[in-house]
Design a protein around this motif. Structure first.
Motif, PDB file in Angstrom:
ATOM      1  N   GLN A 250       0.824  -1.199   0.000  1.00  0.00           N
ATOM      2  CA  GLN A 250       0.000   0.000   0.000  1.00  0.00           C
ATOM      3  C   GLN A 250       0.865   1.260   0.000  1.00  0.00           C
ATOM      4  N   ALA A 251       1.941   1.252   0.801  1.00  0.00           N
ATOM      5  CA  ALA A 251       2.845   2.405   0.807  1.00  0.00           C
ATOM      6  C   ALA A 251       3.542   2.551  -0.536  1.00  0.00           C
ATOM      7  N   SER A 252       3.941   1.420  -1.149  1.00  0.00           N
ATOM      8  CA  SER A 252       4.628   1.484  -2.443  1.00  0.00           C
ATOM      9  C   SER A 252       3.704   2.020  -3.535  1.00  0.00           C
ATOM     10  N   GLU A 253       2.443   1.577  -3.509  1.00  0.00           N
ATOM     11  CA  GLU A 253       1.504   2.062  -4.514  1.00  0.00           C
ATOM     12  C   GLU A 253       1.264   3.566  -4.366  1.00  0.00           C
ATOM     13  N   TRP A 254       1.174   4.022  -3.126  1.00  0.00           N
ATOM     14  CA  TRP A 254       0.986   5.462  -2.937  1.00  0.00           C
ATOM     15  C   TRP A 254       2.187   6.248  -3.442  1.00  0.00           C
ATOM     16  N   LEU A 255       3.407   5.751  -3.181  1.00  0.00           N
ATOM     17  CA  LEU A 255       4.615   6.433  -3.656  1.00  0.00           C
ATOM     18  C   LEU A 255       4.683   6.412  -5.181  1.00  0.00           C
ATOM     19  N   ASP A 256       4.287   5.301  -5.772  1.00  0.00           N
ATOM     20  CA  ASP A 256       4.296   5.240  -7.247  1.00  0.00           C
ATOM     21  C   ASP A 256       3.317   6.245  -7.835  1.00  0.00           C
ATOM     22  N   GLY A 257       2.142   6.321  -7.246  1.00  0.00           N
ATOM     23  CA  GLY A 257       1.180   7.296  -7.749  1.00  0.00           C
ATOM     24  C   GLY A 257       1.667   8.736  -7.594  1.00  0.00           C
ATOM     25  N   ARG A 258       2.298   9.010  -6.456  1.00  0.00           N
ATOM     26  CA  ARG A 258       2.833  10.353  -6.251  1.00  0.00           C
ATOM     27  C   ARG A 258       3.964  10.656  -7.220  1.00  0.00           C
ATOM     28  N   ALA A 259       4.824   9.686  -7.511  1.00  0.00           N
ATOM     29  CA  ALA A 259       5.915   9.901  -8.458  1.00  0.00           C
ATOM     30  C   ALA A 259       5.375  10.158  -9.864  1.00  0.00           C
ATOM     31  N   ASN A 260       4.355   9.386 -10.280  1.00  0.00           N
ATOM     32  CA  ASN A 260       3.769   9.632 -11.600  1.00  0.00           C
ATOM     33  C   ASN A 260       3.161  11.031 -11.695  1.00  0.00           C
ATOM     34  N   GLN A 261       2.509  11.422 -10.592  1.00  0.00           N
ATOM     35  CA  GLN A 261       1.933  12.770 -10.585  1.00  0.00           C
ATOM     36  C   GLN A 261       3.010  13.834 -10.718  1.00  0.00           C
ATOM     37  N   LEU A 262       4.155  13.674 -10.019  1.00  0.00           N
ATOM     38  CA  LEU A 262       5.251  14.646 -10.101  1.00  0.00           C
ATOM     39  C   LEU A 262       5.892  14.646 -11.490  1.00  0.00           C
ATOM     40  N   ARG A 263       5.991  13.484 -12.110  1.00  0.00           N
ATOM     41  CA  ARG A 263       6.569  13.434 -13.457  1.00  0.00           C
ATOM     42  C   ARG A 263       5.684  14.187 -14.449  1.00  0.00           C
ATOM     43  N   GLN A 264       4.380  13.978 -14.322  1.00  0.00           N
ATOM     44  CA  GLN A 264       3.487  14.704 -15.229  1.00  0.00           C
ATOM     45  C   GLN A 264       3.584  16.213 -15.026  1.00  0.00           C
ATOM     46  N   GLU A 265       3.635  16.643 -13.771  1.00  0.00           N
ATOM     47  CA  GLU A 265       3.765  18.070 -13.512  1.00  0.00           C
ATOM     48  C   GLU A 265       5.096  18.611 -14.036  1.00  0.00           C
ATOM     49  N   LEU A 266       6.192  17.858 -13.889  1.00  0.00           N
ATOM     50  CA  LEU A 266       7.501  18.289 -14.371  1.00  0.00           C
ATOM     51  C   LEU A 266       7.510  18.368 -15.902  1.00  0.00           C
ATOM     52  N   ARG A 428      11.884  18.468  -9.813  1.00  0.00           N
ATOM     53  CA  ARG A 428      12.889  17.421  -9.974  1.00  0.00           C
ATOM     54  C   ARG A 428      13.396  16.920  -8.613  1.00  0.00           C
ATOM     55  N   SER A 429      13.624  17.848  -7.675  1.00  0.00           N
ATOM     56  CA  SER A 429      14.118  17.448  -6.353  1.00  0.00           C
ATOM     57  C   SER A 429      13.086  16.584  -5.637  1.00  0.00           C
ATOM     58  N   LEU A 430      11.822  17.003  -5.689  1.00  0.00           N
ATOM     59  CA  LEU A 430      10.774  16.226  -5.032  1.00  0.00           C
ATOM     60  C   LEU A 430      10.600  14.865  -5.692  1.00  0.00           C
ATOM     61  N   LEU A 431      10.707  14.810  -7.007  1.00  0.00           N
ATOM     62  CA  LEU A 431      10.588  13.538  -7.713  1.00  0.00           C
ATOM     63  C   LEU A 431      11.711  12.593  -7.326  1.00  0.00           C
ATOM     64  N   ARG A 432      12.940  13.137  -7.210  1.00  0.00           N
ATOM     65  CA  ARG A 432      14.048  12.282  -6.797  1.00  0.00           C
ATOM     66  C   ARG A 432      13.812  11.708  -5.384  1.00  0.00           C
ATOM     67  N   ALA A 433      13.304  12.557  -4.471  1.00  0.00           N
ATOM     68  CA  ALA A 433      13.050  12.082  -3.107  1.00  0.00           C
ATOM     69  C   ALA A 433      11.979  10.992  -3.083  1.00  0.00           C
ATOM     70  N   VAL A 434      10.900  11.205  -3.830  1.00  0.00           N
ATOM     71  CA  VAL A 434       9.836  10.198  -3.857  1.00  0.00           C
ATOM     72  C   VAL A 434      10.329   8.916  -4.502  1.00  0.00           C
ATOM     73  N   THR A 435      11.126   9.027  -5.552  1.00  0.00           N
ATOM     74  CA  THR A 435      11.653   7.835  -6.222  1.00  0.00           C
ATOM     75  C   THR A 435      12.574   7.052  -5.296  1.00  0.00           C
ATOM     76  N   GLU A 436      13.426   7.756  -4.549  1.00  0.00           N
ATOM     77  CA  GLU A 436      14.316   7.065  -3.614  1.00  0.00           C
ATOM     78  C   GLU A 436      13.523   6.353  -2.517  1.00  0.00           C
ATOM     79  N   ARG A 437      12.477   7.022  -2.036  1.00  0.00           N
ATOM     80  CA  ARG A 437      11.662   6.363  -0.999  1.00  0.00           C
ATOM     81  C   ARG A 437      10.930   5.154  -1.543  1.00  0.00           C
TER      82      ARG A 437
END
Length: 757
Positions: A250-266, A428-437
């Protein structure tokens, strides 16, 4: 001397007196109160041991009967088997080796393990056991298949009688708890009912001072018990693993969704930056200097080279080429996946296909496969994002190096461009942090262990766990001993008979002059009990008569006329009177035995002179004393039988003739023994006792109640009789010797050399 007679007074109005004046006042006894219980010798533990020793057969019977009944009941019960598996409750270790999630406080740990025990016994686990083992079709867990309304230890006995008894007598079947097989309930209710039965058979108990749970399952089939215990352990461990993996997923799915959202915004931000830069270059932006053009050319070359590397890595990642170096996280997960595959191959060779460890290894490999696939997708998306950024950078540099078509640009557009670039950098910084997590979460999924693991599976039980016949018999023996002790206490409390000379002194206030032993049939043979004192002069029976005679002689004023009586019939008074008289005669004394029991005379039977004239004939004036005195054929004893039966014997004993007879025989004999009737039966005994010098009362050992004896003594005291003591008759020497009383010492084998049977 007798008092002078008043000629004008009737006979019944004169005071009848035969003893000398100084003996008129009898020595009263100091009896204990009637309500006071008779205590055995000693007190406390000694008294209790004496009572137990006296009634040891009661204790032994209870100690044997109870275990026998318990063994019989155990043989009728259906044996059940219990299999036990052990599970260790622990927290998983993280990558740094630290333990997480398990408290260190001992009390909290015990509470946690106890709560996990209740989780194992939950209804959801029981329902899954029912489904997997198909227990809704087992008569042991499906009561509607048995023939009893509810399962019980007697179900096995009731099942064969269920159908015929319910058909013949439904009321009797219902009263006995036996019923015909009930119709099958709906599937949901059937599963719930079977699950409740399974939960009753499922045990989960923490092992003290540990984090180990013992999971047991009880069934009539030993293999079913083993399968149930192992299945309960497997379900519990699987549930713990699934709960932890579900949380991580569940935590991984939430992080994946947040990363996709950040990529689209970037991507949208970078597109706007590119459009704005293009717009600025087309409006005649200021021409760059030579230095700016040089730096832009160098950056363009680096961007194109970096784009080529990213595209190559992306192609290698999508194509699965091993030569391309993967990201560190992906490489780590692939290595873990390879290790898991090797472990699965090793377990597959060593264990069976259904073993819990093999299934756990297969599940872990599947999780690693999913983690590797997810990490590969994330790495590809990251490379695509980086490639898009590089392409946008290349387009911007190319636009900068392209000759401008227009000149002139407003400052507002440059400000907006700078803001977009800052926004893109923050994204980009936020995306890197979410991807690492997200990568770290995937690593935890790959290496995470559940909070419980199986220590040892349940083995096939070889012996039934219930009924535990030895333990049941031991408990029944303890219960029997307790009931035996209670029964002994009740018998001792309610027993009002006299057991020893101490009881006579404590309960009646009288001295016990002798204990007359009971003569068994093998000792008597064909001879009478009254003849035994002559036939066996060295026997314990004869010695008891000598003891009684010595007690009479050793008094302060030895009596000449002694009445032998009892409280009620069959107390042994006649036997005692005859044996005492014969024993005294054998000692050289002049002894006369007189039968005063007119209603039921006994001397005629003993001396074979039934119908001969006796006391009544003398008192009626129909015979003289010299003609009614007879001589014993075995000794020098003289005796007078009762004579003819006379219903008015009381008046005869109260007459002047009776007083005269006693005065005469007192002068002629050393000892006169009067065999009187029972005190409670006839008033003759009280009159005779009033005329005699002393009264001896016979008490049957362990038979006559103390209250009956006390009442007879009260009547004798009211008649002013001088009661000198009592004697216990028909004493069982063996039983009395084991009683622990002080006067039982005489029956010890050490004294056997003094007697000859």
């Amino acid at each position: 001397m007798t008092a002078p007679r008043e000629t004008a007074s009737p006979m019944f109005e004169r005071p009848v007196e035969s003893r000398p004046p100084q003996e008129n006042r009898p020595a009263l006894r100091t009896a204990a109160p009637i309500a006071a219980p008779i205590e055995p010798e000693g007190s406390g533990l000694a008294a209790a041991l004496t009572a137990i020793r006296r009634r040891r057969w009661v204790l032994l019977a209870c100690a044997l009967v109870f275990p026998c009944l318990a063994i019989l009941a155990a043989s009728l019960m259906t044996p059940r088997y219990t299999a036990t598996a052990t599970v260790l409750v622990e927290a998983a270790e993280g990558p740094d080796g630290s333990r997480a999630g398990l408290p260190q406080d001992e009390a909290t740990t015990e509470a946690l393990v106890a709560s996990q025990a209740e989780v194992v016994r939950s209804l959801s686990v029981a329902r899954r056991i029912v489904r997997q083992l198909d227990l809704t079709h087992s008569p042991e867990f499906a009561w509607w298949l048995g023939g009893t309304a509810r399962p019980g230890w007697g179900a096995a006995l009731a099942r064969p009688l269920a159908a015929p008894l319910a058909a013949i007598a439904p009321g009797l079947a219902s009263w006995l708890g036996v019923a015909a097989p009930a119709p099958r309930p709906p599937e949901e209710r059937a599963e719930l009912a079977a699950a409740e039965a399974v939960r009753d058979r499922l045990q989960a108990s923490p092992v003290p001072r540990s984090r180990v749970l013992a999971l047991g399952f009880t069934a009539e089939d030993p293999r079913l018990a083993m399968e149930g215990a192992n299945l309960a352990a497997e379900l519990y461990v699987g549930d713990q693993r699934e709960l932890k993996f579900a949380a991580l997923r569940q935590a991984s799915e939430w992080l994946d969704g947040r990363a996709n959202q950040l990529r689209q915004e970037l991507a949208r931000t970078e597109a706007r930056i590119a459009e704005l830069r293009a717009a600025l270059g087309g409006r005649g932006a200021p021409a760059p200097t030579a230095d700016q053009l040089g730096r832009a050319t160098a950056e363009l070359a680096e961007a194109r080279a970096a784009l080529g590397q990213v595209e190559a890595r992306l192609a290698a990642l999508r194509g699965g080429e091993p030569a391309a170096p993967p990201p560190p996280a992906l490489a780590q997960q692939r290595a873990q996946r390879d290790q898991a595959q090797q472990e699965l191959d090793r377990l597959a060779e060593a264990l069976g296909a259904g073993h819990p460890d093999l299934r756990a290894a297969r599940s872990r490999l599947q999780e690693l496969d999913r983690a590797v696939g997810a990490e590969t997708s994330r790495a590809a998306e990251a490379l695509e994002t980086e490639a898009r950024a590089l392409r946008a950078r290349i387009r911007g540099l190319e636009d900068l190096l392209r000759p401008p078509e227009r000149a002139g640009q407003g400052p507002a557009a440059e400000i907006r461009l700078a803001a977009l670039e800052r926004e893109a950098e923050a994204s980009r910084s936020l995306l890197r942090a979410v991807t690492e997590r997200a990568q770290k979460t995937l690593s935890e999924v790959a290496i995470e262990r559940p909070d419980a693991r199986l220590l040892s599976p349940a083995a096939l039980p070889g012996a039934p766990s219930s009924p535990r016949t030895p333990l049941l018999a031991l408990g029944a023996a303890a219960l029997g001993i307790g009931c035996g002790l209670l029964l002994i206490w009740l018998l001792e409390t309610t027993d009002g008979t006299l057991h020893s000379g101490e009881d006579v002194r404590a309960g009646l206030g009288l001295p016990c002059l002798a204990l007359v032993p009971m003569l068994r049939r093998h000792l008597l043979g064909r001879q009478l009990v009254e003849d035994y004192v002559v036939r066996k002069p060295l026997s314990p029976f004869a010695e008891s008569m000598r003891t009684l005679r010595a007690a009479l002689w050793l008094g302060a004023e030895p009596p000449r006329v002694v009445v032998v009586t009892a409280a009620r019939p069959a107390e042994g008074k006649t036997t005692t009177a005859v044996a005492l008289a014969r024993s005294a005669a054998m000692n050289g004394e002049r002894v006369l035995l007189v039968d005063c029991d007119v209603r039921q005379p006994s001397l005629g039977r003993v001396f074979r002179c039934e119908g001969a004239p006796g006391v009544t004939d003398l008192l009626l004036g129909q015979a003289v004393l010299e003609r009614i005195i007879r001589r014993d054929h075995l000794s020098s004893l003289d005796y007078i039988p009762a004579g003819a039966a006379e219903i008015h014997s009381l008046g005869l004993f109260m007459s002047e003739a009776m007083v005269g007879m006693l005065d005469r025989i007192r002068r002629d004999y050393d000892l006169v023994v009067l065999d009187a009737p029972p005190v409670l039966a006839m008033a003759d005994a009280r009159v005779v006792a009033r005329l005699a010098d002393a009264t001896l009362i016979c008490i049957r050992w362990r038979d006559t109640p103390r209250s009956v004896v006390s009442r007879s003594l009260d009547l004798l005291e009211e008649a002013h009789a001088r009661i000198i003591g009592a004697t216990l008759t028909q004493v069982d020497a063996r039983a009395h010797g084991r009683s622990g009383s002080a006067d039982a010492e005489l029956h010890h084998p050490r004294y056997s050399g003094y007697f000859r049977e």
